[in-house]
Design a protein around this motif. Structure first.
Motif, mmCIF file in Angstrom:
data_model
loop_
_atom_site.group_PDB
_atom_site.id
_atom_site.type_symbol
_atom_site.label_atom_id
_atom_site.label_comp_id
_atom_site.label_asym_id
_atom_site.label_seq_id
_atom_site.Cartn_x
_atom_site.Cartn_y
_atom_site.Cartn_z
ATOM 1 N N GLN A 221 0.833 -1.203 0.000
ATOM 2 C CA GLN A 221 0.000 0.000 0.000
ATOM 3 C C GLN A 221 0.867 1.252 0.000
ATOM 4 O O GLN A 221 0.612 2.189 -0.742
ATOM 5 N N ASN A 222 1.900 1.271 0.867
ATOM 6 C CA ASN A 222 2.799 2.422 0.910
ATOM 7 C C ASN A 222 4.159 1.969 1.441
ATOM 8 O O ASN A 222 4.342 0.807 1.786
ATOM 9 N N LEU A 223 5.103 2.902 1.517
ATOM 10 C CA LEU A 223 6.462 2.557 1.936
ATOM 11 C C LEU A 223 6.538 2.090 3.389
ATOM 12 O O LEU A 223 7.516 1.463 3.783
ATOM 13 N N GLN A 224 5.506 2.381 4.164
ATOM 14 C CA GLN A 224 5.477 1.919 5.555
ATOM 15 C C GLN A 224 5.482 0.387 5.615
ATOM 16 O O GLN A 224 6.038 -0.185 6.545
ATOM 17 N N ASN A 225 4.898 -0.270 4.602
ATOM 18 C CA ASN A 225 4.933 -1.742 4.541
ATOM 19 C C ASN A 225 6.382 -2.240 4.515
ATOM 20 O O ASN A 225 6.737 -3.175 5.231
ATOM 21 N N ILE A 226 7.226 -1.609 3.704
ATOM 22 C CA ILE A 226 8.639 -2.007 3.610
ATOM 23 C C ILE A 226 9.363 -1.680 4.916
ATOM 24 O O ILE A 226 10.143 -2.485 5.424
ATOM 25 N N ALA A 227 9.084 -0.508 5.476
ATOM 26 C CA ALA A 227 9.737 -0.101 6.726
ATOM 27 C C ALA A 227 9.429 -1.106 7.839
ATOM 28 O O ALA A 227 10.311 -1.453 8.631
ATOM 29 N N THR A 228 8.199 -1.583 7.893
ATOM 30 C CA THR A 228 7.814 -2.564 8.912
ATOM 31 C C THR A 228 8.595 -3.867 8.730
ATOM 32 O O THR A 228 9.110 -4.428 9.704
ATOM 33 N N VAL A 229 8.687 -4.335 7.506
ATOM 34 C CA VAL A 229 9.429 -5.577 7.230
ATOM 35 C C VAL A 229 10.897 -5.396 7.622
ATOM 36 O O VAL A 229 11.509 -6.273 8.236
ATOM 37 N N VAL A 230 11.493 -4.226 7.297
ATOM 38 C CA VAL A 230 12.903 -3.971 7.607
ATOM 39 C C VAL A 230 13.120 -3.977 9.118
ATOM 40 O O VAL A 230 14.060 -4.599 9.621
ATOM 41 N N GLN A 231 12.243 -3.307 9.881
ATOM 42 C CA GLN A 231 12.394 -3.237 11.342
ATOM 43 C C GLN A 231 12.273 -4.624 11.972
ATOM 44 O O GLN A 231 12.991 -4.951 12.912
ATOM 45 N N HIS A 232 11.380 -5.435 11.463
ATOM 46 C CA HIS A 232 11.186 -6.774 12.028
ATOM 47 C C HIS A 232 12.269 -7.756 11.581
ATOM 48 O O HIS A 232 12.354 -8.860 12.123
ATOM 49 N N SER A 233 13.077 -7.374 10.581
ATOM 50 C CA SER A 233 14.097 -8.291 10.048
ATOM 51 C C SER A 233 15.517 -7.819 10.325
ATOM 52 O O SER A 233 16.446 -8.256 9.660
ATOM 53 N N GLU A 234 15.692 -6.933 11.317
ATOM 54 C CA GLU A 234 17.030 -6.433 11.614
ATOM 55 C C GLU A 234 17.947 -7.602 11.975
ATOM 56 O O GLU A 234 17.582 -8.475 12.760
ATOM 57 N N GLU A 235 19.141 -7.625 11.352
ATOM 58 C CA GLU A 235 20.162 -8.664 11.530
ATOM 59 C C GLU A 235 19.725 -10.037 10.992
ATOM 60 O O GLU A 235 20.369 -11.041 11.262
ATOM 61 N N ARG A 236 18.647 -10.105 10.231
ATOM 62 C CA ARG A 236 18.209 -11.365 9.608
ATOM 63 C C ARG A 236 18.092 -11.161 8.100
ATOM 64 O O ARG A 236 17.580 -10.121 7.652
#
Length: 171
Positions: free
Chosen positions: A119-134
């Motif tokens: 829907q928007n770039l917030q979707n990507i930001a959420t995935v990035v935050q939840h995948s830190e160091e993975r």
């Protein structure tokens, strides 16, 4: 022998047959040589025609192969998934740069985000935050081809966890 070849005269200066050579043997040898030359010419003509046919078939095969490759490339391009975002900047030394992400890569999948649920770039930001160091699986279209990139979001000397700028594509 005695200076008689294929083109020397078989008569003397007065027009009489030469008596120093066996005329029958010379005429027979000349006849056999001419027959062999004719056979050789005919055989070489057959070889030439066969080579022309061989090269014509090879040229046709190459044209068919190129047409098939082009058709396959066209169908592959049609089967490429719809991108939803584009990378417009990559900072050298960043996690994005290290993973091989490049400017103008069109993002097809970013982890669990794809064109269907973006829907928007917030979707990507959420995935990035939840995948830190993975490691994240990122699929991009680069130069008309689908490319898979393993991207691990993490803290680095620069800003953010990726070190790249992503903009949404207008549909």
């Amino acid at each position: 022998q005695k200076g008689v070849g294929m083109h020397e005269p078989l008569v003397d200066a007065d027009g009489f047959p030469r008596d120093d050579i066996d005329l029958y043997q010379v005429r027979t040898a000349r006849h056999n040589i001419v027959c062999l030359q004719n056979d050789h010419k005919a055989l070489m003509k057959q070889v030439e025609e066969a080579l022309h046919q061989l090269h014509a078939r090879e040229k046709e095969k190459q044209a068919r192969d190129e047409a098939e490759a082009l058709a396959e490339a066209m169908s592959q391009n049609q089967s490429l998934p719809q991108p939803f975002a584009r990378v417009n900047a990559v900072t050298p030394g960043s996690p994005a740069s290290v993973s091989g992400l490049q400017v103008d890569d069109e993002i097809v999948e970013f982890g669990s985000v794809n064109a269907n649920n973006f829907q928007n770039l917030q979707n990507i930001a959420t995935v990035v935050q939840h995948s830190e160091e993975r490691p994240l699986s990122v699929t991009v279209i680069r130069g008309g081809r689908r490319v898979h990139v393993g991207l691990t979001p993490k803290r680095w000397a620069g800003k953010g966890l990726l070190g790249c700028n992503i903009i949404p594509l207008q549909r």
